[in-house]
Design a protein around this motif. Sequence first.
Motif, PDB file in Angstrom:
ATOM      1  N   LEU A 151       0.834  -1.208   0.000  1.00  0.00           N
ATOM      2  CA  LEU A 151       0.000   0.000   0.000  1.00  0.00           C
ATOM      3  C   LEU A 151       0.865   1.253   0.000  1.00  0.00           C
ATOM      4  CD1 LEU A 151      -2.851  -0.985   2.490  1.00  0.00           C
ATOM      5  CD2 LEU A 151      -3.076  -0.567   0.031  1.00  0.00           C
ATOM      6  N   LEU A 152       1.983   1.196   0.715  1.00  0.00           N
ATOM      7  CA  LEU A 152       2.912   2.332   0.717  1.00  0.00           C
ATOM      8  C   LEU A 152       3.450   2.580  -0.689  1.00  0.00           C
ATOM      9  CD1 LEU A 152       4.640   4.489   2.083  1.00  0.00           C
ATOM     10  CD2 LEU A 152       6.244   2.683   2.743  1.00  0.00           C
ATOM     11  N   THR A 177       2.947   5.862  -6.075  1.00  0.00           N
ATOM     12  CA  THR A 177       2.974   5.626  -7.517  1.00  0.00           C
ATOM     13  C   THR A 177       2.048   6.586  -8.245  1.00  0.00           C
ATOM     14  OG1 THR A 177       3.462   3.279  -7.148  1.00  0.00           O
ATOM     15  CG2 THR A 177       2.636   3.908  -9.329  1.00  0.00           C
ATOM     16  N   HIS A 178       2.635   7.505  -8.978  1.00  0.00           N
ATOM     17  CA  HIS A 178       1.862   8.476  -9.762  1.00  0.00           C
ATOM     18  C   HIS A 178       1.361   7.821 -11.049  1.00  0.00           C
ATOM     19  CE1 HIS A 178       1.396  12.148 -12.364  1.00  0.00           C
ATOM     20  NE2 HIS A 178       0.778  12.538 -11.269  1.00  0.00           N
ATOM     21  N   ASN A 204      -1.980   5.709  -7.500  1.00  0.00           N
ATOM     22  CA  ASN A 204      -2.447   6.117  -6.171  1.00  0.00           C
ATOM     23  C   ASN A 204      -3.767   6.901  -6.134  1.00  0.00           C
ATOM     24  OD1 ASN A 204      -1.735   8.662  -7.103  1.00  0.00           O
ATOM     25  ND2 ASN A 204      -0.012   8.921  -5.687  1.00  0.00           N
ATOM     26  N   GLU A 205      -4.468   7.043  -7.246  1.00  0.00           N
ATOM     27  CA  GLU A 205      -5.627   7.933  -7.235  1.00  0.00           C
ATOM     28  C   GLU A 205      -6.795   7.398  -6.417  1.00  0.00           C
ATOM     29  OE1 GLU A 205      -6.529   9.216 -11.198  1.00  0.00           O
ATOM     30  OE2 GLU A 205      -4.669  10.376 -11.357  1.00  0.00           O
ATOM     31  N   ARG A 206      -6.977   6.086  -6.346  1.00  0.00           N
ATOM     32  CA  ARG A 206      -8.038   5.552  -5.487  1.00  0.00           C
ATOM     33  C   ARG A 206      -7.702   5.780  -4.012  1.00  0.00           C
ATOM     34  NH1 ARG A 206     -11.781   1.712  -6.546  1.00  0.00           N
ATOM     35  NH2 ARG A 206     -11.015   0.410  -4.839  1.00  0.00           N
ATOM     36  N   LEU A 207      -6.438   5.571  -3.649  1.00  0.00           N
ATOM     37  CA  LEU A 207      -6.027   5.854  -2.271  1.00  0.00           C
ATOM     38  C   LEU A 207      -6.171   7.344  -1.948  1.00  0.00           C
ATOM     39  CD1 LEU A 207      -2.803   3.717  -1.686  1.00  0.00           C
ATOM     40  CD2 LEU A 207      -5.035   3.449  -0.570  1.00  0.00           C
ATOM     41  N   GLU A 208      -5.878   8.188  -2.933  1.00  0.00           N
ATOM     42  CA  GLU A 208      -6.042   9.631  -2.753  1.00  0.00           C
ATOM     43  C   GLU A 208      -7.497   9.962  -2.442  1.00  0.00           C
ATOM     44  OE1 GLU A 208      -6.419  13.442  -5.685  1.00  0.00           O
ATOM     45  OE2 GLU A 208      -5.198  11.752  -6.339  1.00  0.00           O
ATOM     46  N   LEU A 240       7.600   8.303 -10.424  1.00  0.00           N
ATOM     47  CA  LEU A 240       7.086   9.175 -11.476  1.00  0.00           C
ATOM     48  C   LEU A 240       7.492   8.662 -12.849  1.00  0.00           C
ATOM     49  CD1 LEU A 240       7.976  12.709 -10.038  1.00  0.00           C
ATOM     50  CD2 LEU A 240       5.761  11.559  -9.948  1.00  0.00           C
ATOM     51  N   GLY A 241       6.664   8.994 -13.832  1.00  0.00           N
ATOM     52  CA  GLY A 241       7.036   8.737 -15.211  1.00  0.00           C
ATOM     53  C   GLY A 241       8.119   9.696 -15.666  1.00  0.00           C
TER      54      GLY A 241
END
Length: 242
Positions: free
Chosen positions: A33-34, A39-40, A53-57, A112-113
């Motif tokens: 999870l970390l 992860t972007h 990470n957008e769902r975690l956001e 990041l990409g």
Amino acid sequence: MDSADSRRGAAAAGPRDAADLALSLAVELDPELLELALTHRSYAYEHGGIAHNERLEFLGDSILGQAVTVMLYTSHPERDEGELAKRRSSLVSSAALAEIARGLELGDYLRLGRGEELTGGRDKSSILADTVEALIGAAYLSAGHDEATALVLRLIEPLLADPDRFGAAMDPKTSLQELAARLGRGAPAYRIADSGPDHLKRFHATVVLDGEDVASGEGSSKKHAEMAAALQAWTLLQQSAG
């Protein structure tokens, strides 16, 4: 080495060990999870569409708002709903979360990409703020509600010690104008761009002082984007002046 040099060095060497970040957060985080929280979407896209990470956001945003709301309600029985709402907005704003992230050197840990790496993504306020929310979401799933709430309160504690912050959050454009004048930086100007279809249009504002781009912000209207950019600029000027 200054912070900018440190970030460039981190970008060249790759992200730092996320376990170090977990220690500084003082919460037991599931390693997967970390990693997900850091992860972007740009990294996910370049690596075969893996999870990002957008769902975690999304989850962390809700937990952050609840924790700050309850804290303000219980700590300030003398303040009315309008005042509490303004204080909450200040503490959960992108500018505030990005400030927290920089204090954690969070940019050094991001996945990041390549495009984001090349355009300064490790110090981009929107990415940093979103990652803080993702970490809060990861803390909730790893350790439960109480630990996630405690993490939120630890993260915002330094912000509560700055009483000027609340005045700036209530009227960021005026506060920025006054601070810029005191520092001899002239009057702020705003450059606006928009993107997306008409029914989902997003606005991006950039604050310009003395011909220099100082900060940026996004919102669902020009007004909101300008206010977000002004608050970010005020925060950066306040830090450099103090």
